[in-house]
Motif scaffolding. Structure first.
Motif, mmCIF file in Angstrom:
data_model
loop_
_atom_site.group_PDB
_atom_site.id
_atom_site.type_symbol
_atom_site.label_atom_id
_atom_site.label_comp_id
_atom_site.label_asym_id
_atom_site.label_seq_id
_atom_site.Cartn_x
_atom_site.Cartn_y
_atom_site.Cartn_z
ATOM 1 N N ILE A 99 0.840 -1.202 0.000
ATOM 2 C CA ILE A 99 0.000 0.000 0.000
ATOM 3 C C ILE A 99 0.875 1.252 0.000
ATOM 4 N N VAL A 157 -6.423 6.543 0.365
ATOM 5 C CA VAL A 157 -6.551 5.091 0.412
ATOM 6 C C VAL A 157 -7.836 4.727 1.144
ATOM 7 N N TYR A 177 -5.327 6.913 5.383
ATOM 8 C CA TYR A 177 -6.294 5.972 4.827
ATOM 9 C C TYR A 177 -7.612 6.105 5.577
ATOM 10 N N LEU A 187 -7.399 3.111 -4.272
ATOM 11 C CA LEU A 187 -6.806 4.441 -4.248
ATOM 12 C C LEU A 187 -7.704 5.360 -5.067
#
Length: 448
Positions: free
Chosen positions: A154, A171, A261, A281
């Motif tokens: 990630i 994210v 995120y 994303l």
């Protein structure tokens, strides 16, 4: 009427072409690929390429028979009328795992990090950022179940897009648990939707039997209304202890690395071989469908393809969609600039000599030459159009004395340089400017 390119495809054009947008500039695609190469190779990823077409069975197993990709969007390749079993690849993961198994890459140190880029093909409705031939950057890690591998994957996806200058990305992180968790969740979905079958789309009615989780990905507005009305519980509510601990560990690493995120319970991966971590994303600049790409853990894929258990995780983003996001943020790519040197013969008899001088100069810098004799005024105008910095003129006097008359178009300064000292002169110019590097230079090799 002249033949046109197929619907849902693009030409990637040289700079200076009319009506050129960022997502049709060949240099922009190269810039994205070079940036990904730099970030991913520094993290230990090795480049791999696989065929653009594969056996149909690989794609069906690797993508999933219940997906829209397999059921509606595959390009089938026929040859000699007797096979019909090849598919233009719709994504990169299945081909990379097939190559890993077929070529014995399990012998390499694990976890093995691989990356690639190239065209993918899906026969879908054409819209902004959605093409029938599109291009992806793809990153895969094989051979580890460690949540640290998930978090690093990630991180690397975020680092690639940030290295391109994008700031408006986020994210969305989820988990789809282990197979037992998914079985429990699918049973819950069958019971929930089973009393509302008549309201489901035809596709979702089929998914209710095959793979109920796929209903949550439905593109049908009616299905999404029903999902909201029923208050469908998220997969995260059904995670077992092991999957929950794994998910928490991934978040802990991301927090430590300051990777922003949002936990998004709606993220699902409906195929049987997916496990645990899943993410997307997003960027609002690419249209209603804001996803630039996504990824997930697929520990069951190698077995699904007939191989042994090989845990894996990977991601991909669409280059065209990423370039739309860059354009939305007003970003451009670093200009390659024009040649450092443009060599021009003033008489026909010296054209070959001018070509030789330019070719020799390419050992240290980007150099071009005029293919016919040109008068000085025209030579300078042509050089300005090409973005040239230095123009070298060769007339009878220069040829006789074996020198070059060089004019710096930026400063207007003219100088005479011995032909055999040209490369040293150009190297000195580059030291002061740091651009117009030759193709065989160290910087160019890194970006090759």
């Amino acid at each position: 009427m002249a033949i046109q390119r197929p619907k849902g495809t693009q030409d990637h054009l040289p700079d200076g072409s009319p009506k050129l947008s960022l997502d049709t500039r060949a240099a922009a695609f190269q810039h994205v690929q070079d940036t990904a190469r730099q970030v991913l190779t520094r993290a230990g990823a090795q480049f791999i390429t696989t065929p653009v077409f594969e056996e149909a069975d690989l794609v069906k197993r690797g993508v999933g028979g219940s997906t829209d990709i397999v059921r509606k969007e595959m390009f089938t390749v026929y040859y000699f009328g007797d096979h019909g079993g090849f598919i233009l690849r719709p994504e990169g993961t299945a081909g990379i795992v097939r190559a890993y198994l077929q070529n014995g890459l399990k012998q390499l140190p694990a976890p093995l990090k691989l990356w690639t880029h190239g065209p993918m093909f899906r026969a879908e409705n054409v819209q902004k950022g959605r093409l029938r031939q599109f291009h992806q950057v793809d990153y895969e890690v094989l051979g580890s179940t460690d949540p640290l591998v998930d978090a690093e994957a990630i991180l690397l996806m975020v680092e690639v897009v940030k290295a391109l200058g994008l700031t408006g990305v986020r994210v969305k992180l989820g988990s789809i648990g282990d197979p037992a968790d998914r079985d429990t969740y699918n049973a819950y979905l069958r019971d929930l939707f089973g009393t509302h079958v008549e309201r489901l789309s035809d596709d979702s009615k089929d998914r209710l039997e095959r793979n109920p989780m796929r209903i949550l990905d439905s593109k049908s507005a009616g299905d999404q209304v029903l999902i909201a009305e029923l208050g469908v519980k998220p997969m995260l509510d059904f995670l077992g202890n092991d999957a929950r601990e794994h998910f928490q560990a991934v978040q802990k690493y991301l927090d430590a690395w300051d990777v922003a995120y949002d936990v998004d319970p709606s993220i699902v991966r409906g195929l049987d071989y997916y496990r645990r971590t899943a993410w997307e994303l997003h960027h609002e600049g690419v249209g209603a469908k804001s996803a630039l790409g996504g990824g997930g853990r697929y520990d069951g894929l190698a077995e699904q393809l007939g191989g042994p258990l090989v845990p894996g995780i990977g991601w991909a983003f669409g280059i065209e969609r990423l370039l739309l996001a860059m354009e939305a943020e007003g970003l451009d790519i670093p200009g390659l600039g024009g040649p450092l040197l443009y060599v021009v013969a003033l008489d026909d008899e010296f054209v070959g000599h001018a070509a030789t001088v330019a070719i020799t100069a390419r050992r240290v810098a980007r150099a071009e030459f005029a293919y016919r004799a040109v008068k000085p005024g025209n030579a300078f105008r042509d050089a300005e159009r090409r973005g040239v910095r230095l123009v070298a003129l060769i007339g009878s006097d220069e040829a006789q004395q074996n020198v070059l008359s060089i004019k710096n178009l930026a400063t207007g300064v003219q100088t005479t340089v011995a032909t055999h000292e040209l490369n040293a002169f150009l190297s000195e110019q580059l030291e002061h400017t740091g651009s117009a590097v030759a193709p065989n230079s160290a910087v160019a090799q890194e970006n090759a």
